[in-house]
Design a protein around this motif. Structure first.
Motif, PDB file in Angstrom:
ATOM      1  N   SER A 106      27.575  26.369   9.628  1.00 15.16           N
ATOM      2  CA  SER A 106      27.231  25.074  10.323  1.00 15.16           C
ATOM      3  C   SER A 106      25.673  24.746  10.087  1.00 15.16           C
ATOM      4  O   SER A 106      24.903  23.703   9.829  1.00 15.16           O
ATOM      5  N   TRP A 107      24.976  25.934  10.209  1.00 12.26           N
ATOM      6  CA  TRP A 107      23.403  25.733  10.470  1.00 12.26           C
ATOM      7  C   TRP A 107      22.995  25.496   8.698  1.00 12.26           C
ATOM      8  O   TRP A 107      22.027  24.556   8.526  1.00 12.26           O
ATOM      9  N   ALA A 108      23.632  25.865   7.636  1.00 10.74           N
ATOM     10  CA  ALA A 108      23.675  25.437   6.458  1.00 10.74           C
ATOM     11  C   ALA A 108      23.865  24.006   6.179  1.00 10.74           C
ATOM     12  O   ALA A 108      23.117  23.252   5.441  1.00 10.74           O
ATOM     13  N   LEU A 109      24.757  23.371   6.794  1.00 12.13           N
ATOM     14  CA  LEU A 109      25.128  22.241   6.729  1.00 12.13           C
ATOM     15  C   LEU A 109      23.955  21.232   7.249  1.00 12.13           C
ATOM     16  O   LEU A 109      23.590  20.375   6.924  1.00 12.13           O
ATOM     17  N   VAL A 110      23.460  21.851   8.365  1.00 10.64           N
ATOM     18  CA  VAL A 110      22.364  21.007   9.302  1.00 10.64           C
ATOM     19  C   VAL A 110      21.194  20.921   8.172  1.00 10.64           C
ATOM     20  O   VAL A 110      20.623  20.035   8.151  1.00 10.64           O
ATOM     21  N   VAL A 111      20.915  22.034   7.491  1.00  7.65           N
ATOM     22  CA  VAL A 111      19.653  22.208   6.724  1.00  7.65           C
ATOM     23  C   VAL A 111      19.869  21.143   5.658  1.00  7.65           C
ATOM     24  O   VAL A 111      19.025  20.500   5.171  1.00  7.65           O
ATOM     25  N   LEU A 112      21.028  21.260   5.113  1.00  9.08           N
ATOM     26  CA  LEU A 112      21.420  20.339   3.786  1.00  9.08           C
ATOM     27  C   LEU A 112      21.270  18.935   4.306  1.00  9.08           C
ATOM     28  O   LEU A 112      20.677  18.068   3.671  1.00  9.08           O
ATOM     29  N   ARG A 113      21.827  18.629   5.504  1.00  3.53           N
ATOM     30  CA  ARG A 113      21.843  17.269   5.966  1.00  3.53           C
ATOM     31  C   ARG A 113      20.423  16.602   6.259  1.00  3.53           C
ATOM     32  O   ARG A 113      20.087  15.625   6.102  1.00  3.53           O
ATOM     33  N   TRP A 114      19.379  17.421   6.862  1.00  8.63           N
ATOM     34  CA  TRP A 114      18.293  17.315   7.185  1.00  8.63           C
ATOM     35  C   TRP A 114      17.284  17.057   5.979  1.00  8.63           C
ATOM     36  O   TRP A 114      16.390  16.382   6.141  1.00  8.63           O
ATOM     37  N   ARG A 115      17.653  17.510   4.944  1.00 10.43           N
ATOM     38  CA  ARG A 115      16.709  17.835   3.724  1.00 10.43           C
ATOM     39  C   ARG A 115      17.101  16.402   2.782  1.00 10.43           C
ATOM     40  O   ARG A 115      16.414  15.906   2.094  1.00 10.43           O
ATOM     41  N   ARG A 116      18.157  15.802   3.008  1.00 13.45           N
ATOM     42  CA  ARG A 116      18.506  14.748   2.103  1.00 13.45           C
ATOM     43  C   ARG A 116      19.218  13.685   3.168  1.00 13.45           C
ATOM     44  O   ARG A 116      19.611  13.954   4.212  1.00 13.45           O
ATOM     45  N   PRO A 117      18.712  12.205   2.792  1.00 12.62           N
ATOM     46  CA  PRO A 117      19.418  11.228   3.618  1.00 12.62           C
ATOM     47  C   PRO A 117      20.986  11.248   3.681  1.00 12.62           C
ATOM     48  O   PRO A 117      21.629  11.731   2.601  1.00 12.62           O
ATOM     49  N   TRP A 118      21.559  10.736   4.943  1.00 16.59           N
ATOM     50  CA  TRP A 118      23.028  10.976   5.151  1.00 16.59           C
ATOM     51  C   TRP A 118      23.755  10.529   4.038  1.00 16.59           C
ATOM     52  O   TRP A 118      24.665  11.057   3.616  1.00 16.59           O
ATOM     53  N   ARG A 119      23.586   9.328   3.777  1.00 20.37           N
ATOM     54  CA  ARG A 119      24.497   8.541   2.568  1.00 20.37           C
ATOM     55  C   ARG A 119      24.583   9.462   1.325  1.00 20.37           C
ATOM     56  O   ARG A 119      25.530   9.672   0.702  1.00 20.37           O
ATOM     57  N   GLU A 120      23.288   9.969   0.786  1.00 13.35           N
ATOM     58  CA  GLU A 120      23.064  10.759  -0.239  1.00 13.35           C
ATOM     59  C   GLU A 120      23.953  11.948  -0.343  1.00 13.35           C
ATOM     60  O   GLU A 120      24.456  12.333  -1.163  1.00 13.35           O
ATOM     61  N   CYS A 121      23.686  12.537   0.949  1.00 10.73           N
ATOM     62  CA  CYS A 121      24.406  14.080   1.332  1.00 10.73           C
ATOM     63  C   CYS A 121      25.758  13.886   1.235  1.00 10.73           C
ATOM     64  O   CYS A 121      26.320  14.892   0.761  1.00 10.73           O
ATOM     65  N   TRP A 122      26.362  12.893   1.944  1.00 14.73           N
ATOM     66  CA  TRP A 122      27.904  12.927   2.066  1.00 14.73           C
ATOM     67  C   TRP A 122      28.483  12.082   1.354  1.00 14.73           C
ATOM     68  O   TRP A 122      29.709  11.858   1.554  1.00 14.73           O
ATOM     69  N   SER A 123      27.980  11.201   0.742  1.00 17.36           N
ATOM     70  CA  SER A 123      28.712  10.265  -0.198  1.00 17.36           C
ATOM     71  C   SER A 123      29.050  10.715  -1.518  1.00 17.36           C
ATOM     72  O   SER A 123      29.936  10.243  -2.252  1.00 17.36           O
ATOM     73  N   GLY A 124      28.604  11.695  -2.079  1.00 13.95           N
ATOM     74  CA  GLY A 124      28.921  12.441  -3.383  1.00 13.95           C
ATOM     75  C   GLY A 124      27.778  11.745  -4.367  1.00 13.95           C
ATOM     76  O   GLY A 124      27.991  12.132  -5.458  1.00 13.95           O
ATOM     77  N   ARG A 125      27.135  11.017  -3.849  1.00 18.37           N
ATOM     78  CA  ARG A 125      26.049  10.374  -5.034  1.00 18.37           C
ATOM     79  C   ARG A 125      25.025  11.381  -5.230  1.00 18.37           C
ATOM     80  O   ARG A 125      24.615  11.988  -4.376  1.00 18.37           O
ATOM     81  N   ARG A 126      24.442  11.490  -6.433  1.00 25.24           N
ATOM     82  CA  ARG A 126      23.392  12.228  -6.955  1.00 25.24           C
ATOM     83  C   ARG A 126      21.981  11.443  -6.912  1.00 25.24           C
ATOM     84  O   ARG A 126      22.381  10.381  -7.481  1.00 25.24           O
ATOM     85  N   SER A 127      20.707  12.188  -6.665  1.00 24.82           N
ATOM     86  CA  SER A 127      19.952  11.225  -6.768  1.00 24.82           C
ATOM     87  C   SER A 127      19.108  11.784  -8.331  1.00 24.82           C
ATOM     88  O   SER A 127      19.550  12.749  -8.809  1.00 24.82           O
TER      89      SER A 127
END
Length: 127
Positions: A106-127
């Motif tokens: 859960s903490w790893a997911l929090v770090v991933l979520r905070w490092r990238r914008p929500w839509r980019e992180c969970w929509s599957g789109r790559r930057s």
């Protein structure tokens, strides 16, 4: 009668703490302000288990049970209400590893979520 109710209320608080310990990191995905609370809860759990510290909730429950004329818990909260119910009696270390892994995930997911914008992180789109 009131102390008996208090003892049972402390059982509920204990279970609430365990639920928050398991799920609090996932809650922090939605509400960032809860992460420090979860870090403190996880730190306390590690201190109690690794340092063999007495749990204040168990002490309070034993005091309420004593005042109600009931015997103290044999082996504490985990032995009385969790072991053998939520996992087999001989699997305590495995249960701690699973719980710890869930918290770390859960903490790893929090770090991933905070490092990238929500839509980019969970929509599957790559930057």
């Amino acid at each position: 009668m009131g102390y008996r109710w208090l003892a049972w209320a402390l059982v509920a608080v204990h279970f609430g703490y365990l639920a928050y310990l398991l799920l609090g990191g996932f809650v922090a995905l939605r509400w960032r302000w809860t992460l420090p609370v979860h870090l403190a809860a996880a730190g306390w759990a590690v201190a109690v288990v690794a340092g063999h510290l007495p749990c204040p909730l168990t002490a309070a429950q034993d005091a309420a049970r004593h005042a109600a004329g009931l015997p103290p818990l044999t082996g504490g909260f985990l032995d009385s209400y969790v072991r053998g119910v939520f996992y087999p009696r001989g699997a305590g270390t495995l249960a701690q590893l699973v719980l710890g892994s869930a918290v770390l995930a859960s903490w790893a997911l929090v770090v991933l979520r905070w490092r990238r914008p929500w839509r980019e992180c969970w929509s599957g789109r790559r930057s």
